[in-house]
Motif scaffolding. Sequence first.
Motif, PDB file in Angstrom:
ATOM      1  N   LEU A   1      -4.015   8.512   2.157  1.00  0.00           N
ATOM      2  CA  LEU A   1      -4.762   7.338   1.724  1.00  0.00           C
ATOM      3  C   LEU A   1      -6.224   7.431   2.169  1.00  0.00           C
ATOM      4  O   LEU A   1      -7.141   7.014   1.441  1.00  0.00           O
ATOM      5  CB  LEU A   1      -4.117   6.073   2.288  1.00  0.00           C
ATOM      6  CG  LEU A   1      -2.749   5.716   1.714  1.00  0.00           C
ATOM      7  CD1 LEU A   1      -2.093   4.622   2.550  1.00  0.00           C
ATOM      8  CD2 LEU A   1      -2.845   5.293   0.257  1.00  0.00           C
TER       9      LEU A   1
ATOM     10  N   THR B   1       0.831  -1.202   0.000  1.00  0.00           N
ATOM     11  CA  THR B   1       0.000   0.000   0.000  1.00  0.00           C
ATOM     12  C   THR B   1       0.862   1.247   0.000  1.00  0.00           C
ATOM     13  O   THR B   1       0.611   2.205  -0.748  1.00  0.00           O
ATOM     14  CB  THR B   1      -0.947  -0.008   1.213  1.00  0.00           C
ATOM     15  OG1 THR B   1      -1.791  -1.164   1.147  1.00  0.00           O
ATOM     16  CG2 THR B   1      -1.816   1.238   1.237  1.00  0.00           C
TER      17      THR B   1
ATOM     18  N   VAL C   1      -4.810   1.023   6.524  1.00  0.00           N
ATOM     19  CA  VAL C   1      -4.564   2.468   6.594  1.00  0.00           C
ATOM     20  C   VAL C   1      -4.399   2.912   8.045  1.00  0.00           C
ATOM     21  O   VAL C   1      -3.496   3.691   8.376  1.00  0.00           O
ATOM     22  CB  VAL C   1      -5.704   3.243   5.910  1.00  0.00           C
ATOM     23  CG1 VAL C   1      -5.523   4.747   6.096  1.00  0.00           C
ATOM     24  CG2 VAL C   1      -5.752   2.910   4.421  1.00  0.00           C
TER      25      VAL C   1
END
Length: 421
Positions: free
Chosen positions: A214, A126, A186
Amino acid sequence: MMSADEAIVRAHREEWARLVAGLARRVGDLHVAEEATAEAFAAAAARWPDEGVPPSPGGWLATTATRKAIDWLRREAQRDAKHRAARMIHDDTPHQPTGPIGDDRLRLVFTCCHAALAMEARVALTLRLLGGLTVAEIARAFLVKETTMARRITRAKEKISAAGIPYRVPSAADIRERRAGVLAVVYLIFNEGYLAGGGADAVRVDLCDQAIHLGRLLRTLLPDDGEVAGLLALMLLLDARRPARVSDTGELVTLAEQDRGAWDRARVAEGRALVRERIEALAAGGDPPGRYQVQAAINAVHVEAPSVSDTNWSTIVALYDRLALLDPSPIVRLNRAVAVAEVDGPGAGLAEIERLAPALDGYHALHAARADLLRRLGRDGGARVAYDRAIDLAGNAAERAYLTRRRDQLGPARIPVPDDR
């Protein structure tokens, strides 16, 4: 007029995820998409200072990244399938969405955070593919060698390919269930930045900023999702305290001791606005709030109070009661116990904490909270033991410094005197 360096930084923030995601869809290869995008930004860094910033930086980068991907595939082509992939990139016909939302970035989010990958791999992918951090930056953030992190990312991409993990958004029927894993990734990134688990830095600003970035991206992609809004609000309200959380001497400053005038008022306002939005949605018959929305509401109560003594602790206890129904974990109950101590006194809070001790004996925050309540009850001997245990378990130097100071402010320890009678 924006300089070339400023334009590149802004484009990196705004375009990186879009470029990687778009190329990944078109070429079907995350590695190629990542490398081509990185090469496009390298080309911009080399050319824009001399040639000037193009009128459409994002368009320039997209065109350059596409050419780099074609070159990459041609260099690496060993089979006809690779040649077909290289030719496929020339197809500019609109793609057909494969999920409820057609944005390529949402596909990339769900690919990076797929449940088949270990959590550490999800986080690394990510940050690399959506956040645009370099492998070295990710390795520094998580205190591992760059070669170790590079292997971790490579293995994750290989697993995606070998396992046939689809590069698509889940169907509308199961997106609610699948998105929980995305939000968890996240929030894990944010928490590692908010109170670093190790290393010299108390707060890792880059990770906090990446997590909020994000969160904003998810908010753009899923604007009607209450938990996405709740997570973004939670991170904003917590991060708003950043300017007041560490002293000039490098010691953690707790909420009770922070200069609230130093908080980032813009982030406070944005976070509170999101919380109000969710309250209005609930009043209009929307879905009941999830755990991130409730946590955001708790922090909204904190930031609305001019001081700890003015905080509406009864409301916070009630919100923790609701959170415990969603997440009956010992850590939630520990936080509730701290709030109970403000409503019913330190004795009541301590009684709840003692019941949690077996489950959280290895968690430094339990011993820190226990030490504070014992101190408030005048039980300095027990407080000192609890502070020592918290200091031993804490991984953050700034937090250890705070706990050490609080321990040293206790009265002198009593030394047993031998009975010679």
